[in-house]
Design a protein around this motif. Structure first.
Motif, PDB file in Angstrom:
ATOM      1  N   LYS A   4      49.074  44.184  44.420  1.00 30.13           N
ATOM      2  CA  LYS A   4      48.758  42.682  44.912  1.00 30.13           C
ATOM      3  C   LYS A   4      48.835  41.756  43.936  1.00 30.13           C
ATOM      4  O   LYS A   4      49.087  40.588  43.883  1.00 30.13           O
ATOM      5  CB  LYS A   4      47.187  42.900  45.279  1.00 30.13           C
ATOM      6  CG  LYS A   4      47.126  43.575  46.878  1.00 30.13           C
ATOM      7  CD  LYS A   4      45.742  43.325  46.933  1.00 30.13           C
ATOM      8  CE  LYS A   4      45.636  43.859  48.458  1.00 30.13           C
ATOM      9  NZ  LYS A   4      44.234  44.462  48.654  1.00 30.13           N
ATOM     10  N   SER A   5      48.454  42.009  42.598  1.00 26.19           N
ATOM     11  CA  SER A   5      48.486  41.099  41.423  1.00 26.19           C
ATOM     12  C   SER A   5      49.361  41.704  40.221  1.00 26.19           C
ATOM     13  O   SER A   5      48.757  41.822  39.330  1.00 26.19           O
ATOM     14  CB  SER A   5      47.075  40.618  41.124  1.00 26.19           C
ATOM     15  OG  SER A   5      46.435  41.653  40.582  1.00 26.19           O
ATOM     16  N   SER A   6      50.537  41.839  40.713  1.00 22.24           N
ATOM     17  CA  SER A   6      51.369  42.424  39.686  1.00 22.24           C
ATOM     18  C   SER A   6      51.380  41.833  38.421  1.00 22.24           C
ATOM     19  O   SER A   6      51.483  40.396  38.204  1.00 22.24           O
ATOM     20  CB  SER A   6      52.882  42.258  40.082  1.00 22.24           C
ATOM     21  OG  SER A   6      53.824  42.610  39.199  1.00 22.24           O
ATOM     22  N   SER A   7      51.441  42.429  37.304  1.00 23.16           N
ATOM     23  CA  SER A   7      51.194  41.740  35.879  1.00 23.16           C
ATOM     24  C   SER A   7      52.640  42.284  35.287  1.00 23.16           C
ATOM     25  O   SER A   7      52.289  42.898  33.784  1.00 23.16           O
ATOM     26  CB  SER A   7      50.009  42.304  35.179  1.00 23.16           C
ATOM     27  OG  SER A   7      49.684  43.666  35.636  1.00 23.16           O
ATOM     28  N   ASP A   8      53.550  42.088  35.471  1.00 25.50           N
ATOM     29  CA  ASP A   8      54.965  41.958  34.849  1.00 25.50           C
ATOM     30  C   ASP A   8      54.802  41.358  33.517  1.00 25.50           C
ATOM     31  O   ASP A   8      54.253  40.134  33.293  1.00 25.50           O
ATOM     32  CB  ASP A   8      56.000  41.649  35.541  1.00 25.50           C
ATOM     33  CG  ASP A   8      56.269  42.379  36.648  1.00 25.50           C
ATOM     34  OD1 ASP A   8      55.794  43.573  36.736  1.00 25.50           O
ATOM     35  OD2 ASP A   8      57.442  42.246  37.347  1.00 25.50           O
ATOM     36  N   GLY A   9      55.085  42.065  32.241  1.00 22.79           N
ATOM     37  CA  GLY A   9      54.939  41.337  30.977  1.00 22.79           C
ATOM     38  C   GLY A   9      53.582  41.359  30.666  1.00 22.79           C
ATOM     39  O   GLY A   9      53.350  40.625  29.569  1.00 22.79           O
ATOM     40  N   ASN A  10      52.738  42.264  31.048  1.00 26.49           N
ATOM     41  CA  ASN A  10      51.441  42.455  30.669  1.00 26.49           C
ATOM     42  C   ASN A  10      51.550  42.973  29.147  1.00 26.49           C
ATOM     43  O   ASN A  10      52.395  43.856  28.726  1.00 26.49           O
ATOM     44  CB  ASN A  10      51.106  43.643  31.630  1.00 26.49           C
ATOM     45  CG  ASN A  10      49.746  43.707  31.337  1.00 26.49           C
ATOM     46  OD1 ASN A  10      48.908  43.082  31.246  1.00 26.49           O
ATOM     47  ND2 ASN A  10      49.172  45.182  31.517  1.00 26.49           N
ATOM     48  N   ILE A  11      50.644  42.365  28.203  1.00 27.51           N
ATOM     49  CA  ILE A  11      50.577  42.847  26.921  1.00 27.51           C
ATOM     50  C   ILE A  11      49.269  43.953  27.065  1.00 27.51           C
ATOM     51  O   ILE A  11      48.182  43.697  27.452  1.00 27.51           O
ATOM     52  CB  ILE A  11      49.954  41.753  25.979  1.00 27.51           C
ATOM     53  CG1 ILE A  11      51.146  40.817  25.977  1.00 27.51           C
ATOM     54  CG2 ILE A  11      49.971  42.481  24.503  1.00 27.51           C
ATOM     55  CD1 ILE A  11      52.385  41.212  25.367  1.00 27.51           C
ATOM     56  N   LYS A  36      42.126  35.880  32.434  1.00 26.79           N
ATOM     57  CA  LYS A  36      42.078  34.955  33.263  1.00 26.79           C
ATOM     58  C   LYS A  36      43.073  34.748  34.461  1.00 26.79           C
ATOM     59  O   LYS A  36      43.922  33.527  34.637  1.00 26.79           O
ATOM     60  CB  LYS A  36      41.930  33.480  32.459  1.00 26.79           C
ATOM     61  CG  LYS A  36      40.977  33.431  31.410  1.00 26.79           C
ATOM     62  CD  LYS A  36      40.912  32.212  30.721  1.00 26.79           C
ATOM     63  CE  LYS A  36      39.859  32.465  29.601  1.00 26.79           C
ATOM     64  NZ  LYS A  36      39.917  33.236  28.493  1.00 26.79           N
ATOM     65  N   LEU A  37      43.077  35.782  35.368  1.00 25.08           N
ATOM     66  CA  LEU A  37      44.181  35.553  36.577  1.00 25.08           C
ATOM     67  C   LEU A  37      43.158  34.860  37.644  1.00 25.08           C
ATOM     68  O   LEU A  37      42.220  35.127  37.600  1.00 25.08           O
ATOM     69  CB  LEU A  37      44.546  36.895  37.042  1.00 25.08           C
ATOM     70  CG  LEU A  37      45.406  37.686  35.708  1.00 25.08           C
ATOM     71  CD1 LEU A  37      45.902  39.001  36.623  1.00 25.08           C
ATOM     72  CD2 LEU A  37      46.648  36.711  35.793  1.00 25.08           C
ATOM     73  N   LYS A  38      44.052  34.339  38.598  1.00 25.71           N
ATOM     74  CA  LYS A  38      43.256  33.670  39.582  1.00 25.71           C
ATOM     75  C   LYS A  38      42.618  34.542  40.491  1.00 25.71           C
ATOM     76  O   LYS A  38      41.332  34.271  40.878  1.00 25.71           O
ATOM     77  CB  LYS A  38      44.430  33.024  40.755  1.00 25.71           C
ATOM     78  CG  LYS A  38      44.970  31.700  40.161  1.00 25.71           C
ATOM     79  CD  LYS A  38      45.844  30.962  41.196  1.00 25.71           C
ATOM     80  CE  LYS A  38      46.690  30.056  40.370  1.00 25.71           C
ATOM     81  NZ  LYS A  38      47.835  30.047  40.904  1.00 25.71           N
ATOM     82  N   ASP A  39      43.128  35.921  40.617  1.00 32.41           N
ATOM     83  CA  ASP A  39      42.478  36.801  41.522  1.00 32.41           C
ATOM     84  C   ASP A  39      41.190  37.393  40.735  1.00 32.41           C
ATOM     85  O   ASP A  39      41.487  38.263  39.988  1.00 32.41           O
ATOM     86  CB  ASP A  39      43.306  37.968  41.891  1.00 32.41           C
ATOM     87  CG  ASP A  39      42.785  39.284  42.633  1.00 32.41           C
ATOM     88  OD1 ASP A  39      41.580  38.938  42.883  1.00 32.41           O
ATOM     89  OD2 ASP A  39      43.407  40.122  42.731  1.00 32.41           O
ATOM     90  N   ASP A  40      39.855  36.822  41.109  1.00 36.67           N
ATOM     91  CA  ASP A  40      38.911  37.498  40.315  1.00 36.67           C
ATOM     92  C   ASP A  40      38.595  38.848  40.028  1.00 36.67           C
ATOM     93  O   ASP A  40      38.201  39.338  39.015  1.00 36.67           O
ATOM     94  CB  ASP A  40      37.602  36.913  40.765  1.00 36.67           C
ATOM     95  CG  ASP A  40      36.380  37.129  40.129  1.00 36.67           C
ATOM     96  OD1 ASP A  40      36.504  36.740  38.685  1.00 36.67           O
ATOM     97  OD2 ASP A  40      35.434  37.664  40.199  1.00 36.67           O
ATOM     98  N   ARG A  41      39.163  39.741  41.133  1.00 32.08           N
ATOM     99  CA  ARG A  41      38.985  41.029  41.018  1.00 32.08           C
ATOM    100  C   ARG A  41      39.741  41.833  39.885  1.00 32.08           C
ATOM    101  O   ARG A  41      39.458  42.714  39.471  1.00 32.08           O
ATOM    102  CB  ARG A  41      39.470  41.718  42.291  1.00 32.08           C
ATOM    103  CG  ARG A  41      38.587  41.497  43.591  1.00 32.08           C
ATOM    104  CD  ARG A  41      38.686  42.568  44.469  1.00 32.08           C
ATOM    105  NE  ARG A  41      39.884  43.075  44.867  1.00 32.08           N
ATOM    106  CZ  ARG A  41      40.020  44.401  45.436  1.00 32.08           C
ATOM    107  NH1 ARG A  41      38.938  45.126  45.346  1.00 32.08           N
ATOM    108  NH2 ARG A  41      41.217  44.790  45.818  1.00 32.08           N
ATOM    109  N   SER A  42      40.795  40.978  39.391  1.00 31.56           N
ATOM    110  CA  SER A  42      41.817  41.509  38.384  1.00 31.56           C
ATOM    111  C   SER A  42      41.450  41.244  37.103  1.00 31.56           C
ATOM    112  O   SER A  42      41.750  41.454  36.087  1.00 31.56           O
ATOM    113  CB  SER A  42      43.244  41.094  38.647  1.00 31.56           C
ATOM    114  OG  SER A  42      43.683  41.554  39.941  1.00 31.56           O
ATOM    115  N   ASN A  43      40.336  40.200  36.908  1.00 30.39           N
ATOM    116  CA  ASN A  43      39.878  39.723  35.621  1.00 30.39           C
ATOM    117  C   ASN A  43      39.224  40.848  34.959  1.00 30.39           C
ATOM    118  O   ASN A  43      38.317  41.417  35.255  1.00 30.39           O
ATOM    119  CB  ASN A  43      38.972  38.481  35.639  1.00 30.39           C
ATOM    120  CG  ASN A  43      40.067  37.150  36.008  1.00 30.39           C
ATOM    121  OD1 ASN A  43      41.392  37.218  35.832  1.00 30.39           O
ATOM    122  ND2 ASN A  43      39.374  36.264  36.872  1.00 30.39           N
TER     123      ASN A  43
END
Ligand SMILES: C[S@@+](CC[C@H](N)C(=O)[O-])C[C@H]1O[C@@H](n2cnc3c(N)ncnc32)[C@H](O)[C@@H]1O
Length: 357
Positions: A341-348, A302-309
């Motif tokens: 672009k939509s870095s996901s640090d702390g990604n699980i 559920k990120l804001k950038d739809d391309r990353s969802n």
């Protein structure tokens, strides 16, 4: 996350993640399978995946990496006692998978040396990609080498090996952040392109198989003990990010358009990047003939950038896998290699394990 039946958390020491065959240190003149930038590659998760297999799968005689990408996961299980099946529908990945996981004899070093010293002139590659993704000099050399590979090879496997060597060399000198959706404005610190030799343990490759097929087609034709599934998570097509490598591997010299100079990619769009990805996943699992399934899928739903969802919801994942057997989810914190672009640090990062009924 209410439907997760059991979350086993596995913690890793640094030594554990770097053990056995995943050292990034190269012998001079050689390159390793993992010496490549690739979105979503699981290099840093190898220890995590291996621990799940060791804990849950017992004796493994065959391992299938059906969305193999770089092939780093299949390589981790590639021993004399395990037959590895690798598959990816991109030609650029197929050439590299064939090289590292299916080649039985050493590459002719003289051919590498000859290609490294080739005469360069303007060509298809320099015309489209020079002074963009590469310095003009490197682009001319890359195009000249690719043209000459087709003239000097004795067989298809040698062609795969030389193309693989070129693709890894290209990655080292590309003026990009690791993919070909765009190039960097400033062309700084560009080294001359130089082919190296793949570092391969040929004795482990004897019963391996490598395919270039749509995973949903291939699954109907194979069986294995462990099926590892690592599809794209979101709407970003790998054929968009790696169009240039695909163009170079295939060398059909197609028309290219736009600033990014992409060719037509209709035939290499993945169902897993579209909204109905759940249907493709359901079909894949329904047809899987295996004892154990490991499914990598991250939590960027559920990120804001739809391309990353993420394209497949957790509810769908559980419905589909629960039909096949008992499911356990493993989690690990992970700093992913993203496009920036939509870095996901702390990604699980999650692996869904399913013991097939
Ligand atoms: C997340 S990446 C896999 C990364 C890989 N596990 C690694 O560590 O390098 C997903 C891969 O699936 C491939 N792919 C996407 N859709 C496919 C399909 N329908 N059939 C086969 N391969 C597909 C892409 O080309 C991409 O290399």
């Amino acid at each position: 996350m209410a439907k997760i039946q059991d979350i086993g958390k596995i913690h890793h020491s640094r030594e554990k993640l770097l053990k056995k065959g995943t050292s990034a240190v190269s012998k001079t003149g050689y390159f390793q399978l993992s010496n490549r930038r690739y979105l979503g590659n699981k290099y840093k998760l190898l220890g995590f995946i291996e621990d799940i297999v060791n804990q849950k799968c017992g004796e493994v005689k065959s391992f299938c990496d059906i969305f193999a990408g770089t092939g780093v996961v299949g390589e981790r299980f590639n021993t004399k006692y395990i037959d590895v099946i690798s598959n990816d529908f991109l030609s650029s990945n197929y050439a590299c998978l064939q090289t590292f996981l299916n080649t039985l004899q050493a590459l002719d070093i003289e051919k590498i040396q000859y290609l490294n010293n080739i005469f360069v002139d303007d060509n298809y590659f320099s015309e489209h990609f020079g002074n963009r993704y590469f310095s003009m000099e490197n682009a001319k050399k890359i195009g000249a080498i690719r043209e000459e590979i087709d003239n000097i090879v004795d067989n298809q496997q040698e062609k795969n090996n030389l193309i693989c060597s070129l693709l890894y060399a290209v990655d080292k000198v590309a003026n990009t952040v690791g993919h070909y959706d765009a190039f960097r404005k400033n062309m700084d610190s560009i080294k001359p392109v130089n082919l190296l030799i793949p570092n391969i343990d040929y004795s482990h490759n004897i019963n391996n198989k490598v395919y270039q097929k749509d995973a949903n087609q291939l699954i109907k034709k194979i069986s294995c003990d462990v099926l590892y599934i690592d599809p794209p998570y979101n709407s970003r097509q790998y054929s968009d990010a790696y169009h240039l490598l695909e163009n170079l591997a295939e060398w059909k010299k197609p028309d290219v358009v736009g600033i990014a100079k992409k060719m037509d990619r209709k035939h290499i769009k993945s169902d897993y990047c579209f909204k109905n990805a759940s249907n493709a996943f359901s079909d894949l699992i329904g047809n899987a003939n295996c004892k154990h399934i490991l499914f990598s899928y991250n939590n960027t739903q559920k990120l804001k950038d739809d391309r990353s969802n993420a394209r497949i919801s957790d509810d769908d994942i559980f419905d589909i896998l629960n039909n096949k057997g008992k499911v356990v989810v493993y989690e690990m914190s992970y700093k992913a290699f993203t496009t920036g672009k939509s870095s996901s640090d702390g990604n699980i990062e999650r692996v869904f394990y399913c013991k097939v009924k």
